[in-house]
Write a protein that holds these residues in place. Structure first.
Motif, mmCIF file in Angstrom:
data_model
loop_
_atom_site.group_PDB
_atom_site.id
_atom_site.type_symbol
_atom_site.label_atom_id
_atom_site.label_comp_id
_atom_site.label_asym_id
_atom_site.label_seq_id
_atom_site.Cartn_x
_atom_site.Cartn_y
_atom_site.Cartn_z
ATOM 1 N N MET A 90 11.061 -4.805 8.424
ATOM 2 C CA MET A 90 11.306 -3.825 7.366
ATOM 3 C C MET A 90 11.791 -4.484 6.089
ATOM 4 S SD MET A 90 13.120 -0.595 9.300
ATOM 5 C CE MET A 90 14.316 -1.541 10.252
ATOM 6 N N VAL A 91 11.447 -3.847 4.952
ATOM 7 C CA VAL A 91 12.019 -4.195 3.652
ATOM 8 C C VAL A 91 12.600 -2.917 3.039
ATOM 9 C CG1 VAL A 91 10.557 -6.191 3.214
ATOM 10 C CG2 VAL A 91 9.761 -3.909 2.530
ATOM 11 N N LEU A 92 13.533 -3.085 2.123
ATOM 12 C CA LEU A 92 14.276 -1.953 1.584
ATOM 13 C C LEU A 92 14.094 -1.820 0.077
ATOM 14 C CD1 LEU A 92 17.672 -2.456 3.482
ATOM 15 C CD2 LEU A 92 15.667 -1.124 4.199
ATOM 16 N N SER A 93 14.122 -0.579 -0.405
ATOM 17 C CA SER A 93 14.057 -0.281 -1.835
ATOM 18 C C SER A 93 14.382 1.182 -2.058
ATOM 19 C CB SER A 93 12.668 -0.580 -2.417
ATOM 20 O OG SER A 93 12.519 -1.924 -2.770
ATOM 21 N N VAL A 146 0.853 -1.193 0.000
ATOM 22 C CA VAL A 146 0.000 0.000 0.000
ATOM 23 C C VAL A 146 0.888 1.242 0.000
ATOM 24 C CG1 VAL A 146 -1.867 1.250 1.133
ATOM 25 C CG2 VAL A 146 -1.730 -1.246 1.358
ATOM 26 N N HIS A 147 0.708 2.088 -0.996
ATOM 27 C CA HIS A 147 1.343 3.412 -0.969
ATOM 28 C C HIS A 147 0.673 4.199 0.158
ATOM 29 C CE1 HIS A 147 2.484 7.449 -2.782
ATOM 30 N NE2 HIS A 147 1.437 7.765 -2.026
ATOM 31 N N THR A 148 1.455 4.652 1.131
ATOM 32 C CA THR A 148 0.891 5.398 2.255
ATOM 33 C C THR A 148 1.539 6.778 2.365
ATOM 34 O OG1 THR A 148 2.476 4.573 3.903
ATOM 35 C CG2 THR A 148 0.471 3.265 3.518
ATOM 36 N N HIS A 149 0.935 7.608 3.188
ATOM 37 C CA HIS A 149 1.449 8.951 3.467
ATOM 38 C C HIS A 149 1.651 9.053 4.981
ATOM 39 C CE1 HIS A 149 1.315 13.384 3.991
ATOM 40 N NE2 HIS A 149 1.906 13.384 2.795
ATOM 41 N N PHE A 153 2.482 -5.039 10.815
ATOM 42 C CA PHE A 153 2.744 -4.567 9.463
ATOM 43 C C PHE A 153 4.234 -4.642 9.136
ATOM 44 C CE2 PHE A 153 -1.168 -2.206 10.579
ATOM 45 C CZ PHE A 153 -1.963 -2.558 9.503
ATOM 46 N N THR A 154 4.525 -4.739 7.840
ATOM 47 C CA THR A 154 5.899 -4.631 7.362
ATOM 48 C C THR A 154 6.109 -3.209 6.857
ATOM 49 O OG1 THR A 154 5.985 -6.960 6.725
ATOM 50 C CG2 THR A 154 7.580 -5.487 5.689
ATOM 51 N N LEU A 155 7.197 -2.583 7.284
ATOM 52 C CA LEU A 155 7.476 -1.200 6.927
ATOM 53 C C LEU A 155 8.299 -1.152 5.643
ATOM 54 C CD1 LEU A 155 8.524 0.131 10.463
ATOM 55 C CD2 LEU A 155 6.232 0.116 9.436
ATOM 56 N N GLY A 156 7.786 -0.451 4.635
ATOM 57 C CA GLY A 156 8.525 -0.268 3.397
ATOM 58 C C GLY A 156 9.430 0.946 3.503
ATOM 59 N N MET A 157 10.724 0.695 3.701
ATOM 60 C CA MET A 157 11.721 1.774 3.738
ATOM 61 C C MET A 157 12.285 1.843 2.311
ATOM 62 S SD MET A 157 11.130 2.255 6.903
ATOM 63 C CE MET A 157 12.372 3.410 7.499
ATOM 64 N N ASP A 158 11.581 2.563 1.448
ATOM 65 C CA ASP A 158 11.727 2.301 0.023
ATOM 66 C C ASP A 158 11.883 3.532 -0.859
ATOM 67 O OD1 ASP A 158 9.154 3.400 0.078
ATOM 68 O OD2 ASP A 158 8.198 1.435 0.125
ATOM 69 N N GLY A 216 4.035 0.947 2.228
ATOM 70 C CA GLY A 216 5.031 1.620 1.415
ATOM 71 C C GLY A 216 5.311 3.034 1.879
ATOM 72 N N HIS A 217 6.552 3.466 1.678
ATOM 73 C CA HIS A 217 7.011 4.833 1.940
ATOM 74 C C HIS A 217 7.010 5.182 3.424
ATOM 75 C CE1 HIS A 217 6.473 4.545 -2.236
ATOM 76 N NE2 HIS A 217 5.244 5.023 -2.324
ATOM 77 N N SER A 218 7.103 4.162 4.270
ATOM 78 C CA SER A 218 7.140 4.425 5.715
ATOM 79 C C SER A 218 8.312 5.312 6.094
ATOM 80 C CB SER A 218 7.211 3.099 6.481
ATOM 81 O OG SER A 218 6.019 2.354 6.346
ATOM 82 N N GLY A 219 9.401 5.223 5.358
ATOM 83 C CA GLY A 219 10.574 6.031 5.666
ATOM 84 C C GLY A 219 10.428 7.503 5.357
ATOM 85 N N ASP A 220 9.263 7.931 4.864
ATOM 86 C CA ASP A 220 9.042 9.356 4.610
ATOM 87 C C ASP A 220 8.930 10.158 5.904
ATOM 88 O OD1 ASP A 220 9.053 8.803 1.946
ATOM 89 O OD2 ASP A 220 6.992 9.399 1.542
ATOM 90 N N THR A 221 8.737 9.480 7.036
ATOM 91 C CA THR A 221 8.636 10.181 8.319
ATOM 92 C C THR A 221 9.798 9.793 9.225
ATOM 93 O OG1 THR A 221 7.262 10.560 10.287
ATOM 94 C CG2 THR A 221 7.172 8.370 9.308
ATOM 95 N N PRO A 222 10.281 10.743 10.041
ATOM 96 C CA PRO A 222 11.293 10.413 11.045
ATOM 97 C C PRO A 222 10.677 10.023 12.386
ATOM 98 C CG PRO A 222 11.052 12.780 10.938
ATOM 99 C CD PRO A 222 10.090 12.206 9.911
#
Length: 317
Positions: free
Chosen positions: A256-259, A173-176, A222-227, A203-209
């Motif tokens: 976590m998964v990476l991309s 899931v693309h998330t914000h 959940f699995t965090l997409g650090m992508d 997806g895009h979990s790494g957009d926030t600190p």
């Protein structure tokens, strides 16, 4: 073990190897290419994709998941053509619909709007079981961004959840994260549609600190997409990497998964846009991210967990 569908056929989940869970080959506005052919050179773009993916495979990456679905220019024959020239790289195609607001107009007068069953569910299931243009999809995809849970976004989200229930296919899931849209994912997909959160990549979990927020999502399963390493929109390379380091320090490498969320070609991004740096390419993780996080204390075992073990677990069911 579990059979995983890729563009060139099924493989055992044990054969996925080092996996980048969110990389596109092409992101296109198909109507533009069809109506203004001077905006698209098929042979040039395919050759460029082959070269870039060959270089990626040369770094030891065995698999990428390409979440290019309806709304992003999905065209499987082209992806198959590329993959046939880079057979050493396994590509997992996704099915679903990408929008932040309404459903594509094709669905306006089909399904619930006219008191009929949801056609998207059958379409997604067919992609996951019978295939499309000779390619069987291996993952489901939907999106929810800053506009939140619009009626169209909710409709697609429920269709994806129901297709998962019929097939077992994992979901991305693309998330914000800035507006915590993962909370809508939990309510709709998990609480109401009954999806196990362990099969959902946010997806895009790494957009926030906000590490505490991310930790709470991981603890819910959940699995965090650090992508999005290399996409400096609203954050910096260091902020993304330091968030990853802190989550690893808290013992969450196994969530976590990476991309990089890179692509060979995206037609709606100006190559000169400063937010998309020259580093934004398939090789960014190995060239820049891994050395940085190693220096900050992330171990080889943790990197293997995020690159090999967690992706395999997402697909095993």
């Amino acid at each position: 073990m579990t059979s995983v569908s890729t563009v060139l056929g099924s493989v055992d989940s044990s054969e996925l190897g080092r996996t980048y869970m969110h990389e596109h080959v092409f992101v296109l506005t198909s109507d533009v290419q069809q109506n203004w052919p001077d905006e698209w050179d098929e042979e040039e773009r395919v050759a460029d994709a082959v070269a870039k993916l060959t270089a990626l495979a040369g770094q030891g990456v065995r698999t990428i998941v390409d979440p290019t679905v309806v709304g992003l220019g999905r065209y499987l024959p082209r992806i198959r053509r590329v993959n046939e020239q880079v057979p050493q790289l396994q590509i997992v195609a996704a099915t679903g619909v990408y929008t932040y607001d309404d459903v594509p107009f094709f669905f306006h007068h089909r399904g619930p709007a006219v008191f009929m069953d949801e056609p998207m569910v059958d379409l997604f299931v067919r992609d996951l079981t019978e295939g499309n243009h000779g390619v069987v999809a291996g993952m489901l995809k939907c999106a929810i961004d800053e506009p939140g849970l619009t009626p169209g976004v909710e409709r697609i989200m429920r269709a994806v959840a129901q297709a998962h229930q019929r097939t077992g296919a994992p979901i991305t899931v693309h998330t914000h994260p800035g507006t915590r849209t993962a909370e809508h994912v939990k309510r709709v997909m998990v609480d109401e549609e009954g999806v196990d959160p362990t099969v959902i990549v946010l997806g895009h979990s790494g957009d926030t600190p906000d590490v505490d927020y991310l930790e709470s999502l991981a603890q819910q399963g959940f699995t965090l997409g650090m992508d999005r390493f290399g996409i400096n929109v609203g954050t910096t390379f260091e902020a993304r990497a330091d968030t990853l380091v802190e989550l690893c320090r808290r013992g969450l490498a196994d969530r976590m998964v990476l991309s990089q969320d890179a692509a060979c070609y995206i037609d709606w991004i100006d190559p000169a846009a400063k937010a998309f740096t020259p580093q934004w390419h398939y090789l960014h993780l190995a060239d820049d991210v891994f050395p940085y996080v190693r220096e900050k204390g992330v171990t080889e075992e943790q990197l293997t967990t995020m690159l090999v073990d967690v992706p395999r677990r997402v697909f095993e069911r």
